[in-house]
Write a protein that holds these residues in place. Structure first.
Motif, PDB file in Angstrom:
ATOM      1  N   ARG A 406       0.807  -1.226   0.000  1.00 50.45           N
ATOM      2  CA  ARG A 406       0.000   0.000   0.000  1.00 50.45           C
ATOM      3  C   ARG A 406       0.835   1.269   0.000  1.00 50.45           C
ATOM      4  NH1 ARG A 406      -2.754  -2.785   4.053  1.00 50.45           N
ATOM      5  NH2 ARG A 406      -2.169  -1.254   5.651  1.00 50.45           N
ATOM      6  N   HIS A 407       2.103   1.182   0.387  1.00 50.55           N
ATOM      7  CA  HIS A 407       2.901   2.404   0.491  1.00 50.55           C
ATOM      8  C   HIS A 407       4.190   2.342  -0.325  1.00 50.55           C
ATOM      9  CE1 HIS A 407       0.356   4.131   3.677  1.00 50.55           C
ATOM     10  NE2 HIS A 407       0.221   2.885   4.073  1.00 50.55           N
ATOM     11  N   GLY A 408       4.314   1.329  -1.159  1.00 51.03           N
ATOM     12  CA  GLY A 408       5.462   1.269  -2.059  1.00 51.03           C
ATOM     13  C   GLY A 408       6.795   1.068  -1.380  1.00 51.03           C
ATOM     14  N   ALA A 409       6.795   0.491  -0.204  1.00 46.93           N
ATOM     15  CA  ALA A 409       8.049   0.261   0.495  1.00 46.93           C
ATOM     16  C   ALA A 409       8.860  -0.812  -0.224  1.00 46.93           C
ATOM     17  CB  ALA A 409       7.780  -0.158   1.931  1.00 46.93           C
ATOM     18  N   ARG A 410      10.175  -0.742  -0.082  1.00 48.46           N
ATOM     19  CA  ARG A 410      11.071  -1.702  -0.730  1.00 48.46           C
ATOM     20  C   ARG A 410      11.585  -2.678   0.318  1.00 48.46           C
ATOM     21  NH1 ARG A 410      13.383   0.716  -5.323  1.00 48.46           N
ATOM     22  NH2 ARG A 410      14.479  -1.263  -5.636  1.00 48.46           N
ATOM     23  N   PRO A 411      11.177  -3.920   0.252  1.00 51.26           N
ATOM     24  CA  PRO A 411      11.619  -4.879   1.277  1.00 51.26           C
ATOM     25  C   PRO A 411      13.097  -5.222   1.115  1.00 51.26           C
ATOM     26  CG  PRO A 411      10.377  -5.991  -0.431  1.00 51.26           C
ATOM     27  CD  PRO A 411      10.292  -4.525  -0.753  1.00 51.26           C
ATOM     28  N   LEU A 412      13.749  -5.421   2.237  1.00 51.32           N
ATOM     29  CA  LEU A 412      15.151  -5.825   2.249  1.00 51.32           C
ATOM     30  C   LEU A 412      15.310  -6.967   3.237  1.00 51.32           C
ATOM     31  CD1 LEU A 412      18.044  -5.401   1.284  1.00 51.32           C
ATOM     32  CD2 LEU A 412      18.328  -3.715   3.086  1.00 51.32           C
ATOM     33  N   PRO A 413      15.045  -8.214   2.814  1.00 49.13           N
ATOM     34  CA  PRO A 413      15.187  -9.347   3.735  1.00 49.13           C
ATOM     35  C   PRO A 413      16.629  -9.470   4.207  1.00 49.13           C
ATOM     36  CG  PRO A 413      14.019  -9.966   1.729  1.00 49.13           C
ATOM     37  CD  PRO A 413      14.625  -8.623   1.482  1.00 49.13           C
ATOM     38  N   LEU A 414      16.777  -9.775   5.482  1.00 49.98           N
ATOM     39  CA  LEU A 414      18.105  -9.858   6.090  1.00 49.98           C
ATOM     40  C   LEU A 414      18.351 -11.287   6.538  1.00 49.98           C
ATOM     41  CD1 LEU A 414      20.398  -7.877   6.647  1.00 49.98           C
ATOM     42  CD2 LEU A 414      19.504  -7.613   8.952  1.00 49.98           C
ATOM     43  N   ASP A 415      19.449 -11.872   6.048  1.00 56.40           N
ATOM     44  CA  ASP A 415      19.778 -13.255   6.377  1.00 56.40           C
ATOM     45  C   ASP A 415      20.923 -13.275   7.384  1.00 56.40           C
ATOM     46  OD1 ASP A 415      19.815 -16.167   4.166  1.00 56.40           O
ATOM     47  OD2 ASP A 415      19.768 -15.995   6.356  1.00 56.40           O
ATOM     48  N   VAL A 416      21.300 -14.491   7.779  1.00 56.89           N
ATOM     49  CA  VAL A 416      22.412 -14.647   8.730  1.00 56.89           C
ATOM     50  C   VAL A 416      23.709 -14.248   8.066  1.00 56.89           C
ATOM     51  CG1 VAL A 416      21.244 -16.450  10.027  1.00 56.89           C
ATOM     52  CG2 VAL A 416      22.686 -17.066   8.070  1.00 56.89           C
ATOM     53  N   LEU A 417      24.729 -14.017   8.892  1.00 53.94           N
ATOM     54  CA  LEU A 417      26.053 -13.699   8.369  1.00 53.94           C
ATOM     55  C   LEU A 417      26.671 -14.926   7.703  1.00 53.94           C
ATOM     56  CD1 LEU A 417      27.551 -11.680  11.370  1.00 53.94           C
ATOM     57  CD2 LEU A 417      26.599 -10.743   9.260  1.00 53.94           C
ATOM     58  N   SER A 418      27.466 -14.664   6.691  1.00 47.57           N
ATOM     59  CA  SER A 418      28.243 -15.758   6.099  1.00 47.57           C
ATOM     60  C   SER A 418      29.360 -16.158   7.061  1.00 47.57           C
ATOM     61  CB  SER A 418      28.852 -15.297   4.770  1.00 47.57           C
ATOM     62  OG  SER A 418      29.857 -14.314   5.021  1.00 47.57           O
ATOM     63  N   ASP A 419      29.986 -17.298   6.788  1.00 49.54           N
ATOM     64  CA  ASP A 419      31.095 -17.743   7.649  1.00 49.54           C
ATOM     65  C   ASP A 419      32.214 -16.723   7.681  1.00 49.54           C
ATOM     66  OD1 ASP A 419      30.924 -21.374   7.109  1.00 49.54           O
ATOM     67  OD2 ASP A 419      29.652 -19.963   8.201  1.00 49.54           O
ATOM     68  N   ASP A 420      32.535 -16.144   6.511  1.00 49.79           N
ATOM     69  CA  ASP A 420      33.613 -15.153   6.468  1.00 49.79           C
ATOM     70  C   ASP A 420      33.248 -13.916   7.286  1.00 49.79           C
ATOM     71  OD1 ASP A 420      34.555 -15.820   2.991  1.00 49.79           O
ATOM     72  OD2 ASP A 420      35.144 -16.792   4.889  1.00 49.79           O
ATOM     73  N   GLU A 421      31.985 -13.472   7.192  1.00 47.95           N
ATOM     74  CA  GLU A 421      31.555 -12.304   7.967  1.00 47.95           C
ATOM     75  C   GLU A 421      31.567 -12.607   9.460  1.00 47.95           C
ATOM     76  OE1 GLU A 421      28.519 -10.232   4.714  1.00 47.95           O
ATOM     77  OE2 GLU A 421      27.792 -11.799   6.077  1.00 47.95           O
ATOM     78  N   ALA A 422      31.108 -13.813   9.832  1.00 43.24           N
ATOM     79  CA  ALA A 422      31.115 -14.192  11.246  1.00 43.24           C
ATOM     80  C   ALA A 422      32.535 -14.239  11.791  1.00 43.24           C
ATOM     81  CB  ALA A 422      30.432 -15.551  11.420  1.00 43.24           C
ATOM     82  N   ARG A 423      33.477 -14.767  10.980  1.00 42.09           N
ATOM     83  CA  ARG A 423      34.886 -14.833  11.414  1.00 42.09           C
ATOM     84  C   ARG A 423      35.443 -13.420  11.567  1.00 42.09           C
ATOM     85  NH1 ARG A 423      36.079 -18.026   8.002  1.00 42.09           N
ATOM     86  NH2 ARG A 423      36.046 -19.959   9.194  1.00 42.09           N
ATOM     87  N   ALA A 424      35.073 -12.522  10.667  1.00 45.39           N
ATOM     88  CA  ALA A 424      35.545 -11.132  10.754  1.00 45.39           C
ATOM     89  C   ALA A 424      34.991 -10.446  12.004  1.00 45.39           C
ATOM     90  CB  ALA A 424      35.137 -10.361   9.502  1.00 45.39           C
ATOM     91  N   LEU A 425      33.748 -10.758  12.356  1.00 46.45           N
ATOM     92  CA  LEU A 425      33.155 -10.165  13.556  1.00 46.45           C
ATOM     93  C   LEU A 425      33.912 -10.617  14.802  1.00 46.45           C
ATOM     94  CD1 LEU A 425      30.967  -8.557  15.032  1.00 46.45           C
ATOM     95  CD2 LEU A 425      29.495 -10.571  14.905  1.00 46.45           C
TER      96      LEU A 425
END
Length: 910
Positions: A406-425
């Motif tokens: 109804r308001h033209g919002a753009r969805p941005l589904p968010l998934d879990v971090l990848s292994d590389d991102e988790a290791r960087a965190l």
């Protein structure tokens, strides 16, 4: 040496170690002599007055010698302080500031918040404890009044500093203890008004006015009447003073919380946000918590502050928070308007007008709005600007499809971090040297946390606080605790393992209570219900809940109710299914459902003692229904427990307890009517009707159809209403009482359809049926119905005759509900026949009764009619007052159509 009177009378002296010790003052008479001198420290107290204070009018022989002996002994024990003889009496020769009573009075005279708070902290219980006699009793009473006055002074000072909502709970306790104090009533009403509870403030005024009239034959004083008038008018002067901004330009709000660190990954999501303009929605897959929605939104916002030179607004809507209800969108809009520099005096009262003003204020501005933790689309829509110059980032566990479609919002589904991102965190939090040194342990930690940022953050925090602890040990602990992999791709499934660290530290009794809370019906729970759920005495159940609160496994609100975060509840439910047998879980649910059933049934009997009683099965062993002392206590219980009672009905249905499900709907009827909860009434009776199909006695189906049909007529679902009511009438054949009550409901339904002639026909049939029954209350209701529809059709003579007969019956049998309804009918008849003063009298009597009963639904309707009568008398201010109060009640009850008509009415008569 210091002297303490605001508690147990004592003297204290310093020791060598810097501490202080109490001085043994000897017998109680000796303490009384010291108290009699200390209250006038530094001033002479004549011998005669001392004798009167200590011994009263029954002084013994040789009393002066006895007094001299006591003074001599006190001189021996009071180190560094003397009791001096001066002309005609004794004086405690000490600086008055050494006596807590005089310090209290000195601090109170300063009158500021800090001084008053410090003054009240000097009290350690009842003043002059350990001192007996007439003087001590009188002095204690005077000191009680001083303390009470200081408490009110402190509230007054806090209100002057802009407080309001945070004072309501404490003031409610004082009001209960001092119900006729007008100063206290005024402070309470102002605090309620500041907390956006105008209807409650007005209701308290009416209760006080009624009690003053009943007990003292008096009306509230001028100041309280003026405050009432100002609350009705929403006088801006009642709001706390705000400093005038020296700058002519509106302020540029900078409300964003600090950017979270460290931030890793999410490069694709950041790139998509960079490309978007206008309204943006961040929505997590499966609506999970802890996946980093706010983390991402704030990081992106701080990277692009230059794109929003006109400011940034932020609000946490607490849609899924553990400690509070979701934020009302109207409150969020008001906060935005104030941040934008809009004077409170310019902010309209109605939410839709506030939203319109917000859209006007931000039109064409380049601003960012971060709307965090939204529950649903309805909570967000009022916060959306009307132009695309602003960007809105919304985070939610829901995908918010309404905003997308109804308001033209753009969805941005968010998934879990990848292994590389988790290791960087982990490397950012712990240091690359540490993670590189234990690659296998890091790999196991990443695998067991499932890419969930919250879980990884907790692991890193624990490892960071123990730098000597190896990551292998952390991984081994996770392995032993069993942090699950995601279920069906839902990262929330890993959180139970994190929660288990807190669970493992609980006592056995706390753990048992925790698991049962996971399967309890309702969004929250109070201690009495928890006692029945667990089968524990209330004191032990309360202690266990407090322990869970300290462990951050449950939240505690200001009213003393406990609430679990939804993920915590899921974990607790798993534990219940793992550790409790089916029989144990069933027994617990039976106890808590029976708690809600038996307490609600008793409450309904207090609200309407003239309803036909229903017979309940005995409560389950270990269930202790909550005692309710009167109808107002019962109404407050229903207000607090209503969602839980509805959930208890759902639980009863799920366990095949059909009669219990029906009885729970029955117990809610009066409350639903008085609070105007038609939607809840329909839902409860739909479940009850389904349950009734499993019960052999047709009376259950008759009453379910009748009550469901009546409520459908209230909500203008006329075909459904008539379907159910005719079904009830058919089943009631041969039962004149049930037939008569169904004709009442049919009369109501036809009135809602606008056919007063058919309504009169059904009301007349009900009256004829009840003429042959032993049901005086039913007959009185039917008489009033017939009179009402006579009046609606212009047949005022028969109308008055029927209603006066109904009023006499209701009063004879002390039926306040029926009396109020009939007074309202007589007011309508008097108004229609031009007897406006008489009509106003009837309406005011009805309103007073409705308020006593807590019937806000009928109060609003009769206030509307009273406004018309006042207008016909030329009393236009009184008419507007009545209509404004009716409007506030309509809005609170969700009666949208009635509220809109009332707004138009007020606009036309402005």
């Amino acid at each position: 040496m210091e002297f303490w009177l605001l508690g147990e009378v004592t003297a204290r002296k310093s020791r060598a170690d810097g501490e202080s010790a109490a001085v043994d003052l000897g017998p109680s008479m000796q303490r009384c002599v010291l108290a009699a001198l200390a209250v006038d420290a530094g001033r002479v107290v004549s011998v005669g007055r001392l004798i009167e204070r200590v011994w009263g009018t029954d002084a013994p022989l040789r009393v002066r010698a006895t007094l001299s002996s006591y003074v001599s002994r006190l001189r021996q024990v009071l180190d560094g302080v003397d009791i001096v003889w001066r002309s005609g009496g004794y004086v405690l020769d000490v600086d008055p500031s050494a006596v807590d009573l005089h310090r209290f009075r000195s601090l109170r005279r300063k009158g500021d918040v800090d001084a008053l708070a410090e003054a009240l902290r000097l009290w350690r219980g009842e003043a002059l404890t350990g001192v007996d006699g007439e003087w001590a009793d009188a002095e204690r009473e005077l000191l009680r009044q001083e303390r009470f006055g200081a408490e009110l002074d402190l509230v007054d000072a806090r209100l002057r500093h802009g407080e309001g909502e945070g004072l309501v709970a404490g003031l409610a306790g004082l009001v209960a203890a001092h119900p006729l104090d007008e100063r206290l009533a005024g402070l309470y009403m102002l605090a309620l008004y500041r907390a956006h509870r105008s209807a409650d403030a007005l209701a308290h005024y009416h209760r006080l006015r009624g009690e003053l009239g009943d007990r003292l034959g008096a009306d509230p004083g001028g100041p309280l009447r003026e405050l009432y008038r100002r609350i009705l008018a929403a006088d801006p002067c009642l709001e706390p003073e705000r400093p005038v901004l020296p700058a002519a330009r509106p302020p540029v709000p900078r409300q964003l919380p600090a950017a979270p660190t460290p931030f890793v990954g999410r490069q694709d999501e950041l790139a998509r946000l960079d490309d978007l303009a206008g309204t943006v929605v961040i929505s997590a897959i499966a609506g999970t918590g802890g996946i980093g929605k706010t983390w991402l939104a704030l990081h992106w916002a701080h990277r692009h502050l230059d794109r929003f030179p006109d400011g940034q607004l932020f609000v946490d809507l607490r849609g899924f928070g553990p400690d509070a209800d979701p934020v009302d969108p109207a409150a969020a809009v008001r906060g935005f308007l104030e941040a934008l520099g809009v004077d409170r005096d310019r902010i309209p009262a109605e939410p839709h007008a506030q939203a319109a003003l917000f859209r006007t204020t931000v039109a064409d501005r380049r601003m960012l709005l971060v709307v965090d933790n939204a529950a649903d689309t309805g909570q967000v829509v009022p916060l959306l600007p009307g132009t695309r110059s602003c960007t809105v980032v919304v985070t939610s566990r829901s995908r918010l499809p309404g905003l997308v479609t109804r308001h033209g919002a753009r969805p941005l589904p968010l998934d879990v971090l990848s292994d590389d991102e988790a290791r960087a965190l982990l490397a950012e939090r712990l240091g690359a040297d540490r993670t590189d040194a234990e690659p296998d342990a890091v790999a196991e930690l990443i695998a067991r946390c499932g890419g969930l940022p919250l879980a990884l953050g907790i692991i890193a925090g624990r490892a960071h606080t123990g730098p000597d602890r190896t990551l292998a040990a952390a991984a081994r602990e996770l392995r032993e605790l069993g942090l699950d992999a995601l279920d069906d791709g839902d990262p929330a499934a890993s959180l139970p393992a994190v929660l288990s660290w807190s669970y493992r530290a609980l006592t056995a009794e706390q753990a048992a209570v925790f698991t049962l809370l996971g399967i309890a019906p309702g969004p929250d729970i109070g201690v009495p219900a928890a006692a029945s759920l667990t089968g524990l005495p209330p004191a032990r159940a309360g202690a266990a809940l407090r322990g869970l609160h300290q462990a951050s496994l449950v939240g505690l609100d200001a009213s003393g109710r406990y609430r679990m975060h939804d993920v915590v509840r899921d974990y607790a439910a798993r534990r219940a299914h793992e550790h409790l047998s089916v029989a144990e879980r069933t027994a617990a649910l039976r106890r808590v459902v029976d708690f809600y059933l038996h307490t609600a049934h008793a409450g309904d009997r207090l609200l309407d003692p003239h309803r036909s009683p229903v017979e309940l099965e005995p409560a389950a062993p270990g269930c202790t229904p909550q005692p309710l002392s009167d109808d107002m206590v019962a109404l407050a219980w229903f207000d607090a427990e209503h969602p839980c009672v509805l959930a208890a009905q759902t639980t009863a249905v799920a366990h095949g307890r059909h009669q219990t499900a029906w009885h729970l709907a029955w117990a809610l009827v009066t409350f639903h009517w008085r609070r105007g909860r038609s939607t809840d009434q329909i839902a409860a009776w739909q479940a009850a009707l389904t349950a009734a199909e499993h019960l052999p006695d047709p009376k259950y189906r008759i009453q379910a159809h009748r009550l469901l049909g009546r409520e459908y007529s209230v909500t203008a679902q006329h075909d459904d209403a008539l379907h159910h009511l005719h079904a009830a009438l058919g089943l009631a054949e041969g039962d004149p009482v049930q037939q008569a009550r169904t004709h009442w409901a049919l009369a109501w339904a036809w009135e809602m359809r606008g056919d007063d002639r058919s309504a009169l026909d059904h009301a007349t049939r009900a009256l004829h049926l009840l003429d042959r029954s032993d049901d005086p209350i039913g007959k009185a209701i039917a008489l009033n119905q017939v009179g009402w529809f006579n009046a609606r059709l212009g047949e005022h003579g028969p109308a008055r005759t029927h209603c006066e007969a109904a009023l006499a019956l209701h009063r004879k049998h002390h039926n306040r509900d029926g009396e109020a309804n009939t007074l309202d009918s007589l007011g309508y008849i008097a108004h229609e026949t031009g007897h406006h003063a008489e009509a106003a009298g009837y309406y005011r009597e009805a309103i007073a009764l409705y308020r006593e009963l807590g019937d806000t639904y009928e109060t609003a309707s009769t206030l509307n009619r009273l406004g018309h009568t006042c207008s016909a008398q030329g009393l236009h201010d009184a008419a507007r007052d009545a209509w404004r109060e009716a409007l506030a009640l309509y809005a609170a009850q969700g009666r949208t159509a009635d509220a809109e008509k009332m707004r138009q009415q007020l606009d036309e008569r402005a």
